[in-house]
Scaffold this motif. Structure first.
Motif, mmCIF file in Angstrom:
data_model
loop_
_atom_site.group_PDB
_atom_site.id
_atom_site.type_symbol
_atom_site.label_atom_id
_atom_site.label_comp_id
_atom_site.label_asym_id
_atom_site.label_seq_id
_atom_site.Cartn_x
_atom_site.Cartn_y
_atom_site.Cartn_z
ATOM 1 N N SER A 57 32.136 51.951 41.999
ATOM 2 C CA SER A 57 31.235 51.470 40.949
ATOM 3 C C SER A 57 30.872 50.007 41.179
ATOM 4 C CB SER A 57 31.900 51.623 39.578
ATOM 5 O OG SER A 57 32.995 50.725 39.460
ATOM 6 N N ASP A 58 29.801 49.584 40.527
ATOM 7 C CA ASP A 58 29.399 48.174 40.633
ATOM 8 C C ASP A 58 30.479 47.254 40.079
ATOM 9 O OD1 ASP A 58 27.012 48.753 41.854
ATOM 10 O OD2 ASP A 58 25.802 48.620 40.034
ATOM 11 N N ILE A 59 31.146 47.689 39.003
ATOM 12 C CA ILE A 59 32.195 46.849 38.403
ATOM 13 C C ILE A 59 33.357 46.680 39.377
ATOM 14 C CG2 ILE A 59 33.968 46.775 36.613
ATOM 15 C CD1 ILE A 59 31.978 47.936 34.677
ATOM 16 N N GLU A 60 33.779 47.779 40.006
ATOM 17 C CA GLU A 60 34.878 47.669 40.973
ATOM 18 C C GLU A 60 34.462 46.777 42.142
ATOM 19 O OE1 GLU A 60 37.932 50.384 43.668
ATOM 20 O OE2 GLU A 60 36.435 51.367 42.402
ATOM 21 N N ALA A 61 33.218 46.895 42.567
ATOM 22 C CA ALA A 61 32.734 46.060 43.669
ATOM 23 C C ALA A 61 32.802 44.587 43.292
ATOM 24 C CB ALA A 61 31.305 46.448 44.045
ATOM 25 N N GLU A 62 32.403 44.258 42.061
ATOM 26 C CA GLU A 62 32.417 42.862 41.627
ATOM 27 C C GLU A 62 33.837 42.321 41.545
ATOM 28 O OE1 GLU A 62 30.220 42.809 38.011
ATOM 29 O OE2 GLU A 62 28.307 43.279 38.977
ATOM 30 N N VAL A 63 34.786 43.172 41.179
ATOM 31 C CA VAL A 63 36.195 42.749 41.163
ATOM 32 C C VAL A 63 36.686 42.490 42.584
ATOM 33 C CG1 VAL A 63 38.560 43.494 40.685
ATOM 34 C CG2 VAL A 63 36.757 43.890 38.995
ATOM 35 N N LEU A 64 36.368 43.398 43.499
ATOM 36 C CA LEU A 64 36.870 43.275 44.858
ATOM 37 C C LEU A 64 36.258 42.099 45.619
ATOM 38 C CD1 LEU A 64 37.148 47.014 45.979
ATOM 39 C CD2 LEU A 64 38.886 45.526 44.986
ATOM 40 N N ILE A 65 35.004 41.769 45.318
ATOM 41 C CA ILE A 65 34.395 40.632 46.018
ATOM 42 C C ILE A 65 34.702 39.310 45.326
ATOM 43 C CG2 ILE A 65 32.524 42.052 46.913
ATOM 44 C CD1 ILE A 65 30.648 40.796 44.920
ATOM 45 N N GLY A 66 35.366 39.376 44.163
ATOM 46 C CA GLY A 66 35.829 38.152 43.525
ATOM 47 C C GLY A 66 34.956 37.609 42.426
ATOM 48 N N ASP A 67 33.942 38.380 41.987
ATOM 49 C CA ASP A 67 33.051 37.897 40.936
ATOM 50 C C ASP A 67 33.558 38.220 39.537
ATOM 51 O OD1 ASP A 67 31.310 36.741 42.645
ATOM 52 O OD2 ASP A 67 29.781 38.307 42.568
ATOM 53 N N ARG A 68 34.554 39.119 39.425
ATOM 54 C CA ARG A 68 35.148 39.457 38.125
ATOM 55 C C ARG A 68 36.655 39.553 38.267
ATOM 56 N NH1 ARG A 68 32.117 43.637 34.149
ATOM 57 N NH2 ARG A 68 29.935 43.203 34.636
ATOM 58 N N PRO A 69 37.398 39.313 37.186
ATOM 59 C CA PRO A 69 38.850 39.502 37.234
ATOM 60 C C PRO A 69 39.199 40.988 37.242
ATOM 61 C CG PRO A 69 38.160 38.915 35.018
ATOM 62 C CD PRO A 69 36.936 38.793 35.885
ATOM 63 N N ALA A 70 40.413 41.301 37.661
ATOM 64 C CA ALA A 70 40.837 42.699 37.732
ATOM 65 C C ALA A 70 40.836 43.368 36.367
ATOM 66 C CB ALA A 70 42.225 42.791 38.362
ATOM 67 N N THR A 71 40.940 42.587 35.301
ATOM 68 C CA THR A 71 40.942 43.164 33.953
ATOM 69 C C THR A 71 39.588 43.775 33.573
ATOM 70 O OG1 THR A 71 40.497 40.928 33.123
ATOM 71 C CG2 THR A 71 42.783 41.699 33.054
ATOM 72 N N ALA A 72 38.556 43.563 34.388
ATOM 73 C CA ALA A 72 37.267 44.206 34.129
ATOM 74 C C ALA A 72 37.296 45.688 34.486
ATOM 75 C CB ALA A 72 36.165 43.504 34.926
ATOM 76 N N LEU A 73 38.296 46.104 35.276
ATOM 77 C CA LEU A 73 38.423 47.512 35.636
ATOM 78 C C LEU A 73 38.875 48.310 34.424
ATOM 79 C CD1 LEU A 73 40.229 47.035 39.064
ATOM 80 C CD2 LEU A 73 37.847 47.753 38.725
ATOM 81 N N PRO A 74 38.335 49.505 34.227
ATOM 82 C CA PRO A 74 38.656 50.284 33.021
ATOM 83 C C PRO A 74 40.123 50.695 32.913
ATOM 84 C CG PRO A 74 37.361 51.587 34.579
ATOM 85 C CD PRO A 74 37.335 50.181 35.082
ATOM 86 N N ASP A 75 40.830 50.775 34.048
ATOM 87 C CA ASP A 75 42.228 51.221 34.006
ATOM 88 C C ASP A 75 43.225 50.068 34.068
ATOM 89 O OD1 ASP A 75 41.426 50.621 36.551
ATOM 90 O OD2 ASP A 75 42.574 52.208 37.526
ATOM 91 N N VAL A 76 42.726 48.835 33.900
ATOM 92 C CA VAL A 76 43.623 47.672 33.885
ATOM 93 C C VAL A 76 43.581 47.052 32.493
ATOM 94 C CG1 VAL A 76 44.098 45.393 34.858
ATOM 95 C CG2 VAL A 76 43.258 47.232 36.343
ATOM 96 N N PRO A 77 44.724 46.927 31.828
ATOM 97 C CA PRO A 77 44.746 46.352 30.469
ATOM 98 C C PRO A 77 44.158 44.952 30.439
ATOM 99 C CG PRO A 77 46.855 47.363 31.012
ATOM 100 C CD PRO A 77 46.061 47.342 32.274
ATOM 101 N N ARG A 78 43.492 44.593 29.349
ATOM 102 C CA ARG A 78 42.856 43.284 29.229
ATOM 103 C C ARG A 78 43.864 42.146 29.334
ATOM 104 N NH1 ARG A 78 39.238 42.556 24.144
ATOM 105 N NH2 ARG A 78 39.072 40.516 25.167
ATOM 106 N N HIS A 79 45.088 42.398 28.877
ATOM 107 C CA HIS A 79 46.098 41.346 28.872
ATOM 108 C C HIS A 79 47.131 41.558 29.993
ATOM 109 C CE1 HIS A 79 44.387 39.932 25.143
ATOM 110 N NE2 HIS A 79 44.546 41.126 24.599
ATOM 111 N N ALA A 80 46.710 42.187 31.080
ATOM 112 C CA ALA A 80 47.617 42.404 32.206
ATOM 113 C C ALA A 80 48.096 41.068 32.761
ATOM 114 C CB ALA A 80 46.910 43.200 33.295
ATOM 115 N N SER A 81 49.334 41.036 33.196
ATOM 116 C CA SER A 81 49.894 39.798 33.733
ATOM 117 C C SER A 81 49.208 39.418 35.043
ATOM 118 C CB SER A 81 51.395 39.973 33.988
ATOM 119 O OG SER A 81 51.606 40.927 35.018
ATOM 120 N N ILE A 82 49.390 38.184 35.431
ATOM 121 C CA ILE A 82 48.780 37.697 36.674
ATOM 122 C C ILE A 82 49.278 38.499 37.867
ATOM 123 C CG2 ILE A 82 48.715 35.739 38.278
ATOM 124 C CD1 ILE A 82 48.642 33.891 35.864
#
Length: 426
Positions: free
Chosen positions: A347-372
């Motif tokens: 997905s575009d969202i996963e792509a943006e996370v992998l290229i560094g434009d979004r944090p991993a918490t933008a992924l639907p299966d990662v909790p918003r308050h996930a630890s670093i």
């Protein structure tokens, strides 16, 4: 001395012809730009009449068809207008791959806090006369303030100057001697201030035409002309125009371009009379007018950033000149991820996370308050999966081989594996 020789540096065209140019661009069926973007570039078009035609004196002016071309990438299609522009046109782009390591990654919560973050970026949208939201072939970046905007553009320029240390020749000298031989590719981008304007400057947004390709040439041209990209975008000091009010900043391009032309043409005449080939105006004469390509439309404007970045990343995966290995590795890795997204493999969202434009918490299966540590592990594992597809992931294997120009899987070596590992670094 001929009149042509004394008018090397062009003034802004008359307002009437600027308006005709703007209307002709917006009337093109494949163009979908905000009017403000076209109005921003119009003062930099020296001879708009040469770009237009009409069948009768009663017909509206239209762009000449031979100036329009369509470019198709894996991310989508764009419409390009090729034309001549003033040498000061355009600005360096903070999202150029050549200095990606100079900015803090949004995907790395533990990143270097001494590095600034890139301004938030999205596709430009607006409300039509029919009260319908429309997506346009332009970008919109959010900055805190005018001071922040200037600092972003200046940092982009400074990082380019650092990277030119890897160039085997002096680009500025080459432009002074030979002019610009290849056009830059420019895309419309609006900077919007989050904070309300202060003082006498009431502007809350600034349009520019950012150099998607040709950042170094844009920087060098403007240096020869005695300007910076930040000044072209936000306003030029009166002192640089030969005007008496040194404290004033001129923000109307139609005015300052003409005053700059007056000063440079005068200084060029003086330099030629004195036989001075080192005078700034003499050195800038071959970049007074240059070729440029403007992105004026897209059939998938919502993917404009991905489309124009794909052209920039291609230059850095197979670069025309050497540059820092870390930045090249980032460009290569991002090209792989972009190829997966363009092919519908992620997905575009996963792509943006992998290229560094979004944090991993933008992924639907990662909790918003996930630890670093969780965010770091999630992204690292997905990058490994992306860069080392398994034997049953035939489409991914074909994509990555195409992007990296690798040999057949049976001929891959440890060298290729090490390169992929470097490509996955943030």
């Amino acid at each position: 001395m001929s009149e042509k020789r004394t008018s090397v540096f062009p003034s802004a065209p008359p307002a009437e012809w600027q308006g005709r140019f703007v209307d002709a661009v917006l009337a093109l069926p494949s163009a979908n730009l905000p009017r403000g973007a076209v109005e921003t570039i119009a003062p930099f078009v020296p001879q708009p009449k040469n770009l237009l035609q009409r069948s009768t004196t009663a017909s509206p002016w239209q762009l000449r068809p031979d100036l329009i071309k369509t470019v198709t990438t894996s991310a989508g299609t764009i419409t390009i207008l090729r034309l001549q522009v003033h040498g000061a046109a355009g600005s360096v782009w903070e999202r150029n791959e050549r200095h990606s390591s100079a900015w803090r990654s949004a995907a790395d919560p533990q990143g270097d806090h001494d590095l600034p973050s890139l301004p938030a970026l999205r596709t430009w949208t607006g409300i039509t006369t029919g009260e319908v939201e429309q997506t346009y072939a332009a970008l919109r970046a959010e900055v805190d303030s005018l001071k922040h905007l200037v600092s972003v553009i200046e940092r982009a320029g400074n990082e380019l100057e650092v990277s030119t240390g890897n160039r085997p020749y002096d680009l500025t000298e080459d432009l002074a001697l030979n002019g610009q031989l290849e056009p830059c590719l420019l895309v419309a981008q609006q900077y919007v201030l989050r904070e309300p304007p202060t003082g006498n400057d009431e502007r809350a947004s600034f349009w520019t035409w950012a150099a998607v390709r040709g950042n170094n040439r844009t920087l060098a041209r403007q240096e020869l002309l005695g300007l910076t990209s930040a000044e072209v975008v936000t306003g030029v000091p009166a002192a640089k125009l030969g005007l008496p009010d040194n404290a004033n900043v001129l923000v109307n391009p139609s005015f300052w371009i003409s005053r700059l032309a007056d000063r440079l043409n005068r200084e060029l005449r003086e330099a030629e009379a004195a036989g001075s080939s080192e005078a700034p105006a003499y050195r800038a004469r071959k970049v007074a007018i240059v070729e440029a390509e403007l992105v004026i439309g897209s059939d998938t404007p919502s993917r404009l950033y991905q489309i124009v970045q794909s052209t920039n990343r291609r230059d850095h995966v197979h670069p025309p000149l050497d540059f820092r290995p870390n930045d090249r590795a980032r460009a290569v890795g991002r090209s792989v991820i972009a190829a997966y997204a363009d092919g519908g493999l992620i997905s575009d969202i996963e792509a943006e996370v992998l290229i560094g434009d979004r944090p991993a918490t933008a992924l639907p299966d990662v909790p918003r308050h996930a630890s670093i540590s969780v965010q770091h592990d999630v992204r690292s594992m997905r990058l490994l999966e992306a860069l080392f597809p398994t034997t049953d992931q035939a489409e991914r294997r074909e994509k990555i081989r195409t992007v990296l120009s690798e040999p057949a899987p049976s001929q891959l070596s440890a060298v290729h594996m090490r390169q992929r590992l470097r490509d996955g670094r943030r």
